[in-house]
Design a protein around this motif. Structure first.
Motif, PDB file in Angstrom:
ATOM      1  N   PHE A 111      -9.312 -22.424  37.287  1.00 49.10           N
ATOM      2  CA  PHE A 111      -8.781 -21.696  36.063  1.00 49.10           C
ATOM      3  C   PHE A 111      -7.554 -21.419  36.034  1.00 49.10           C
ATOM      4  O   PHE A 111      -6.829 -21.618  34.633  1.00 49.10           O
ATOM      5  CB  PHE A 111      -9.762 -20.523  36.070  1.00 49.10           C
ATOM      6  CG  PHE A 111     -11.342 -20.370  36.115  1.00 49.10           C
ATOM      7  CD1 PHE A 111     -11.875 -20.803  34.780  1.00 49.10           C
ATOM      8  CD2 PHE A 111     -12.007 -20.566  37.365  1.00 49.10           C
ATOM      9  CE1 PHE A 111     -13.515 -20.992  34.795  1.00 49.10           C
ATOM     10  CE2 PHE A 111     -13.267 -20.591  37.316  1.00 49.10           C
ATOM     11  CZ  PHE A 111     -13.944 -20.904  35.944  1.00 49.10           C
ATOM     12  N   GLY A 112      -6.659 -21.027  36.932  1.00 46.12           N
ATOM     13  CA  GLY A 112      -5.446 -20.640  36.697  1.00 46.12           C
ATOM     14  C   GLY A 112      -5.477 -19.092  36.352  1.00 46.12           C
ATOM     15  O   GLY A 112      -6.410 -18.343  35.877  1.00 46.12           O
ATOM     16  N   ASP A 113      -4.314 -18.267  36.817  1.00 44.94           N
ATOM     17  CA  ASP A 113      -4.515 -16.961  36.988  1.00 44.94           C
ATOM     18  C   ASP A 113      -4.272 -16.361  35.552  1.00 44.94           C
ATOM     19  O   ASP A 113      -4.873 -15.388  35.070  1.00 44.94           O
ATOM     20  CB  ASP A 113      -2.950 -16.307  37.345  1.00 44.94           C
ATOM     21  CG  ASP A 113      -1.841 -16.947  37.077  1.00 44.94           C
ATOM     22  OD1 ASP A 113      -1.985 -17.729  36.102  1.00 44.94           O
ATOM     23  OD2 ASP A 113      -0.705 -17.004  37.864  1.00 44.94           O
ATOM     24  N   GLU A 114      -3.692 -16.935  34.244  1.00 44.48           N
ATOM     25  CA  GLU A 114      -3.634 -16.427  33.058  1.00 44.48           C
ATOM     26  C   GLU A 114      -5.075 -16.567  32.370  1.00 44.48           C
ATOM     27  O   GLU A 114      -5.564 -15.754  31.641  1.00 44.48           O
ATOM     28  CB  GLU A 114      -2.680 -17.423  32.144  1.00 44.48           C
ATOM     29  CG  GLU A 114      -1.155 -17.177  32.661  1.00 44.48           C
ATOM     30  CD  GLU A 114      -0.227 -18.140  31.830  1.00 44.48           C
ATOM     31  OE1 GLU A 114      -0.677 -19.121  31.168  1.00 44.48           O
ATOM     32  OE2 GLU A 114       1.023 -17.941  32.116  1.00 44.48           O
ATOM     33  N   ALA A 115      -5.813 -17.800  32.587  1.00 44.47           N
ATOM     34  CA  ALA A 115      -7.049 -17.683  32.057  1.00 44.47           C
ATOM     35  C   ALA A 115      -7.969 -16.710  32.532  1.00 44.47           C
ATOM     36  O   ALA A 115      -8.805 -16.163  31.657  1.00 44.47           O
ATOM     37  CB  ALA A 115      -7.580 -19.257  32.174  1.00 44.47           C
ATOM     38  N   LEU A 116      -8.164 -16.379  33.825  1.00 42.81           N
ATOM     39  CA  LEU A 116      -8.823 -15.446  34.429  1.00 42.81           C
ATOM     40  C   LEU A 116      -8.631 -14.133  33.709  1.00 42.81           C
ATOM     41  O   LEU A 116      -9.391 -13.114  33.170  1.00 42.81           O
ATOM     42  CB  LEU A 116      -8.637 -15.360  35.839  1.00 42.81           C
ATOM     43  CG  LEU A 116      -9.176 -16.494  36.528  1.00 42.81           C
ATOM     44  CD1 LEU A 116      -8.643 -16.607  37.994  1.00 42.81           C
ATOM     45  CD2 LEU A 116     -10.842 -16.522  36.688  1.00 42.81           C
ATOM     46  N   LEU A 117      -7.209 -13.710  33.411  1.00 44.39           N
ATOM     47  CA  LEU A 117      -6.920 -12.561  32.708  1.00 44.39           C
ATOM     48  C   LEU A 117      -7.328 -12.500  31.369  1.00 44.39           C
ATOM     49  O   LEU A 117      -7.936 -11.590  31.056  1.00 44.39           O
ATOM     50  CB  LEU A 117      -5.502 -12.539  32.911  1.00 44.39           C
ATOM     51  CG  LEU A 117      -4.852 -10.962  32.845  1.00 44.39           C
ATOM     52  CD1 LEU A 117      -5.399 -10.051  33.646  1.00 44.39           C
ATOM     53  CD2 LEU A 117      -3.317 -10.984  33.098  1.00 44.39           C
ATOM     54  N   LEU A 118      -7.261 -13.434  30.574  1.00 41.99           N
ATOM     55  CA  LEU A 118      -7.626 -13.631  29.068  1.00 41.99           C
ATOM     56  C   LEU A 118      -9.061 -13.475  29.036  1.00 41.99           C
ATOM     57  O   LEU A 118      -9.637 -12.909  28.244  1.00 41.99           O
ATOM     58  CB  LEU A 118      -7.173 -15.076  28.634  1.00 41.99           C
ATOM     59  CG  LEU A 118      -5.676 -15.250  28.436  1.00 41.99           C
ATOM     60  CD1 LEU A 118      -5.475 -16.632  28.100  1.00 41.99           C
ATOM     61  CD2 LEU A 118      -4.853 -14.477  27.542  1.00 41.99           C
ATOM     62  N   GLY A 119      -9.757 -13.955  30.028  1.00 43.54           N
ATOM     63  CA  GLY A 119     -11.370 -14.115  29.818  1.00 43.54           C
ATOM     64  C   GLY A 119     -11.999 -12.721  29.958  1.00 43.54           C
ATOM     65  O   GLY A 119     -13.166 -12.607  29.826  1.00 43.54           O
ATOM     66  N   ARG A 120     -11.004 -11.730  30.388  1.00 47.27           N
ATOM     67  CA  ARG A 120     -11.612 -10.450  30.809  1.00 47.27           C
ATOM     68  C   ARG A 120     -11.637  -9.717  29.421  1.00 47.27           C
ATOM     69  O   ARG A 120     -12.494  -8.961  29.338  1.00 47.27           O
ATOM     70  CB  ARG A 120     -10.831  -9.728  31.721  1.00 47.27           C
ATOM     71  CG  ARG A 120     -10.912 -10.071  33.163  1.00 47.27           C
ATOM     72  CD  ARG A 120     -10.046  -9.429  34.106  1.00 47.27           C
ATOM     73  NE  ARG A 120     -10.674  -9.472  35.407  1.00 47.27           N
ATOM     74  CZ  ARG A 120     -10.285  -8.308  36.454  1.00 47.27           C
ATOM     75  NH1 ARG A 120      -9.547  -7.409  36.100  1.00 47.27           N
ATOM     76  NH2 ARG A 120     -10.708  -8.662  37.627  1.00 47.27           N
TER      77      ARG A 120
END
Length: 339
Positions: A111-120
């Motif tokens: 996923f990558g760190d940015e996507a994981l953060l956005l997906g929250r």
């Protein structure tokens, strides 16, 4: 990758002079791409939170803030991202989708760190083909789309182009890649932008230059949550960060009264090794160990719990201009719906 120091030094630095001929090739290639491409038009509005420098302009916090504003106003935004920083891109894991109600079920490295953060905060689609994920998102109930980055991409028509700048570093030595940090000339970007947002202290008075060009400009600051501050104000702490400008993170903590006794710097989107994790865990036994939300996404949950994750909030210097940005989007949304 660590940001080359000469990018933020004198414009006449020997490295910048040597690489400048290659920058001219990049400029011509970008302009040609913008000219020949036909942006795909979607029936729902697309907001781009982008920049013209390589990394570290505050795109992700602003994208999250825009999503929160939209949700408070009864919109259903979805994020589109290429998943920058992810390490595994096998073809059978394209069109990845995560959301607050659909957490990742496979290796986080997909996923990558940015996507994981956005997906929250809102549904997030991860794929290099944003046209495809834009269509999928619209079919899954999105009524507006937010691009985290993508300002230079001409493949999608953007209804609202937000151009972000890190006020601490502005546009560096003013040179284009690889001689400097710019992806394209400032004036080229201004022509396509609807609004500029300067994140943090405007050390180089960039806002004056932007306003002279006629581009509406506003300022925001990033601050740690008050709950977090109250918890650690009375004791010494350590911090680590693997982002574009880790010193900005450490400076923010100090400005808000935290007593930093030691800081640890890693490269942007750094994937932590086993030995590095062991070292950080040893530090966490002696001091509260602070890190960014983006860094925290690169650790499994069982490791993450040992770190103090600093949640930041966006502080708008002008609520009027914040509302103005939303009204621009609302106007374009209504125009779309009436077609």
């Amino acid at each position: 990758m660590k940001t080359p120091r000469f990018w933020y030094q004198s414009a006449s630095h020997p490295f910048a002079k040597y690489l400048n001929p290659f920058s001219k090739i990049v400029i011509l290639a970008n302009r040609f791409r913008q000219k020949i491409s036909q942006p795909k038009y979607f029936p729902i509005p697309i907001i781009c939170c982008g920049n013209i420098t390589v990394g570290g302009s505050g795109k992700t916090p602003i994208a999250l803030e825009i999503a929160q504003i939209l949700k408070r106003n009864h919109f259903s935004p979805h994020f589109l991202t290429r998943g920058y920083g992810r390490k595994k891109k096998q073809s059978h894991f394209k069109n990845l989708y995560i959301s607050p109600t659909n957490p990742p079920s496979i290796d986080l490295k997909f996923f990558g760190d940015e996507a994981l953060l956005l997906g929250r905060v809102a549904p997030c689609w991860i794929d290099s083909d944003r046209r495809k994920t834009a269509l999928l998102a619209s079919q899954m109930g999105a009524d507006c789309l937010i691009l985290d980055d993508g300002f230079q991409s001409p493949l999608l028509y953007k209804d609202l182009n937000l151009l972000l700048f890190n006020g601490q570093h502005a546009i560096g030595n003013t040179h284009i890649l690889p001689a400097g940090p710019l992806r394209e000339p400032l004036l080229d970007a201004i022509k396509r932008a609807d609004y500029a947002i300067i994140v943090g202290e405007d050390r180089f008075k960039l806002s004056d230059r932007l306003k002279k060009s006629g581009l509406p400009t506003t300022h925001v600051s990033l601050a740690p949550s008050s709950t977090f501050l109250n918890q650690f104000l009375s004791e010494p702490v350590c911090a680590f960060a693997g982002i574009a400008f880790p010193e900005d993170f450490f400076k923010m903590l100090s400005q808000y009264g935290l007593k930093l006794v030691k800081t640890y710097v890693f490269s942007d989107h750094h994937i932590y090794t086993k030995s590095e994790v062991e070292k950080l865990l040893k530090i966490a036994k002696r001091f509260p160990l602070l890190t960014t939300e983006k860094d925290a996404m690169r650790f499994p949950e069982e490791i993450r719990k040992y770190f103090m994750i600093v949640k930041v909030k966006v502080i708008w210097h002008s609520a009027q201009k914040r509302d103005e940005i939303f009204q621009i989007l609302l106007k374009k949304y209504k125009a779309r719906m009436s077609q």
